[in-house]
Design a protein around this motif. Structure first.
Motif, PDB file in Angstrom:
ATOM      1  N   ILE A  67      39.153  70.045  57.776  1.00  0.00           N
ATOM      2  CA  ILE A  67      40.111  70.742  56.904  1.00  0.00           C
ATOM      3  C   ILE A  67      40.861  69.732  56.048  1.00  0.00           C
ATOM      4  N   ALA A  68      41.102  70.107  54.797  1.00  0.00           N
ATOM      5  CA  ALA A  68      42.002  69.356  53.927  1.00  0.00           C
ATOM      6  C   ALA A  68      43.119  70.281  53.475  1.00  0.00           C
ATOM      7  N   GLU A  69      44.289  69.716  53.241  1.00  0.00           N
ATOM      8  CA  GLU A  69      45.417  70.491  52.713  1.00  0.00           C
ATOM      9  C   GLU A  69      45.783  69.939  51.343  1.00  0.00           C
ATOM     10  N   THR A  70      45.783  70.800  50.321  1.00  0.00           N
ATOM     11  CA  THR A  70      46.155  70.356  48.986  1.00  0.00           C
ATOM     12  C   THR A  70      47.652  70.050  48.946  1.00  0.00           C
ATOM     13  N   PHE A  71      48.063  69.410  47.879  1.00  0.00           N
ATOM     14  CA  PHE A  71      49.482  69.077  47.743  1.00  0.00           C
ATOM     15  C   PHE A  71      50.333  70.328  47.480  1.00  0.00           C
ATOM     16  N   LEU A  85      31.037  59.787  54.293  1.00  0.00           N
ATOM     17  CA  LEU A  85      32.030  59.009  55.023  1.00  0.00           C
ATOM     18  C   LEU A  85      33.408  59.141  54.390  1.00  0.00           C
ATOM     19  N   ALA A  86      34.437  59.011  55.201  1.00  0.00           N
ATOM     20  CA  ALA A  86      35.811  58.970  54.706  1.00  0.00           C
ATOM     21  C   ALA A  86      36.626  58.080  55.634  1.00  0.00           C
ATOM     22  N   ASP A  87      37.578  57.371  55.061  1.00  0.00           N
ATOM     23  CA  ASP A  87      38.542  56.598  55.847  1.00  0.00           C
ATOM     24  C   ASP A  87      39.850  57.378  55.899  1.00  0.00           C
ATOM     25  N   VAL A  88      40.408  57.485  57.088  1.00  0.00           N
ATOM     26  CA  VAL A  88      41.661  58.218  57.272  1.00  0.00           C
ATOM     27  C   VAL A  88      42.588  57.409  58.161  1.00  0.00           C
ATOM     28  N   GLU A  89      43.883  57.719  58.068  1.00  0.00           N
ATOM     29  CA  GLU A  89      44.869  57.114  58.954  1.00  0.00           C
ATOM     30  C   GLU A  89      45.360  58.170  59.932  1.00  0.00           C
ATOM     31  N   GLY A 133      45.893  60.580  50.082  1.00  0.00           N
ATOM     32  CA  GLY A 133      47.219  61.031  50.487  1.00  0.00           C
ATOM     33  C   GLY A 133      47.258  62.450  51.013  1.00  0.00           C
ATOM     34  N   MET A 134      46.161  63.192  50.863  1.00  0.00           N
ATOM     35  CA  MET A 134      46.116  64.543  51.418  1.00  0.00           C
ATOM     36  C   MET A 134      46.172  64.520  52.938  1.00  0.00           C
ATOM     37  N   ARG A 135      46.833  65.513  53.516  1.00  0.00           N
ATOM     38  CA  ARG A 135      46.724  65.708  54.965  1.00  0.00           C
ATOM     39  C   ARG A 135      45.363  66.312  55.269  1.00  0.00           C
ATOM     40  N   VAL A 136      44.734  65.814  56.318  1.00  0.00           N
ATOM     41  CA  VAL A 136      43.426  66.323  56.728  1.00  0.00           C
ATOM     42  C   VAL A 136      43.436  66.525  58.232  1.00  0.00           C
ATOM     43  N   TRP A 137      42.481  67.337  58.704  1.00  0.00           N
ATOM     44  CA  TRP A 137      42.363  67.590  60.138  1.00  0.00           C
ATOM     45  C   TRP A 137      40.924  67.361  60.567  1.00  0.00           C
ATOM     46  N   LEU A 138      40.778  66.781  61.738  1.00  0.00           N
ATOM     47  CA  LEU A 138      39.497  66.310  62.228  1.00  0.00           C
ATOM     48  C   LEU A 138      39.154  66.965  63.557  1.00  0.00           C
TER      49      LEU A 138
END
Length: 234
Positions: A69-73, A20-24, A48-53
């Protein structure tokens, strides 16, 4: 491998309970999403990472969205959905991306093998009509441009290596195909600092004739495309 629908952008709040993950979301709504990754996800799941769902658009599903997908800083892309690795590897095998795995025939997925009927990710026959057993591993752990597997202690991964050695002993080919789902990784090594037992089993397997290859991929928000072989350090 194409994402069939446009991915939705969000910002990661936290990942927990493994799946599970919580995202905004971009509209400010906070939602819980499915996280299809059983590993430690070191460097892939920082707040704080940008992610795509991906969006199932299924109101009956408990978790409508799946984290893809996750995007590193630093701006590097990582596919955290480990289920994608097998499909990408299959496309690479079909298109002869790995030179030593060209012209495979009778390629099939999820075939049972061995004395305990475990499943191999891909089975094929080569040009010499030898059976080829291919175990796919998703690689997302990076230190600079160095990729590592596994990202946590994995008895299961060590067991797989022993099963592959059995196949070699029976006169077949056995392969570990590290599928790199991190745009910053340029080579792959066994993660001795995390799982020394797995690293030892890799050396034993290599000496026994198990083949190790790594597949580099191009990651975008539209697709994951197998591109080239990367070096493997055992």
């Amino acid at each position: 491998m194409l994402f069939h629908n446009p991915l939705r952008q969000a910002v990661l709040i936290k990942r927990y309970k493994r799946f599970l993950a919580d995202v905004e979301l971009e509209n400010g709504e906070v939602v819980t999403v499915h996280c299809p990754n059983t590993g430690a996800m070191t460097g892939c799941a920082e707040a704080g990472m940008r992610v795509w769902l991906s969006d199932s658009a299924n109101s009956k599903r408990k978790y409508r969205f799946t984290w893809e997908i996750a995007e590193t800083f630093k701006g590097q892309l990582i596919c955290v959905n480990t289920h994608r690795a097998n499909r990408v590897a299959g496309e690479a095998l079909d298109s002869n991306v790995i030179e030593q795995l060209t012209e495979l025939q009778q390629l099939s997925a999820e075939r049972k093998y061995g004395y305990d009927n475990r499943r191999i990710d891909w089975f094929a026959r080569d040009s010499q009509h030898r059976e080829v057993y291919i175990e796919v591993k998703s690689v997302t752990l990076a230190d600079a441009n160095q990729g590592y597997f596994p990202d946590t202690v994995s008895k299961r991964a060590s067991d797989h290596l022993r099963s592959l050695q059995d196949m070699v002993a029976d006169g077949h080919r056995a392969v570990v195909l590290y599928t790199v789902l991190h745009s910053g990784i340029e080579n792959v090594s066994a993660a001795r600092h995390i799982d020394p037992k797995y690293a030892e089993e890799c050396q034993k397997a290599s000496k026994a004739g198990v083949e190790f290859y790594a597949l580099g991929c191009e990651l975008t928000l539209q697709a994951i495309t197998p591109r080239q072989e990367l070096p493997v350090i055992i």
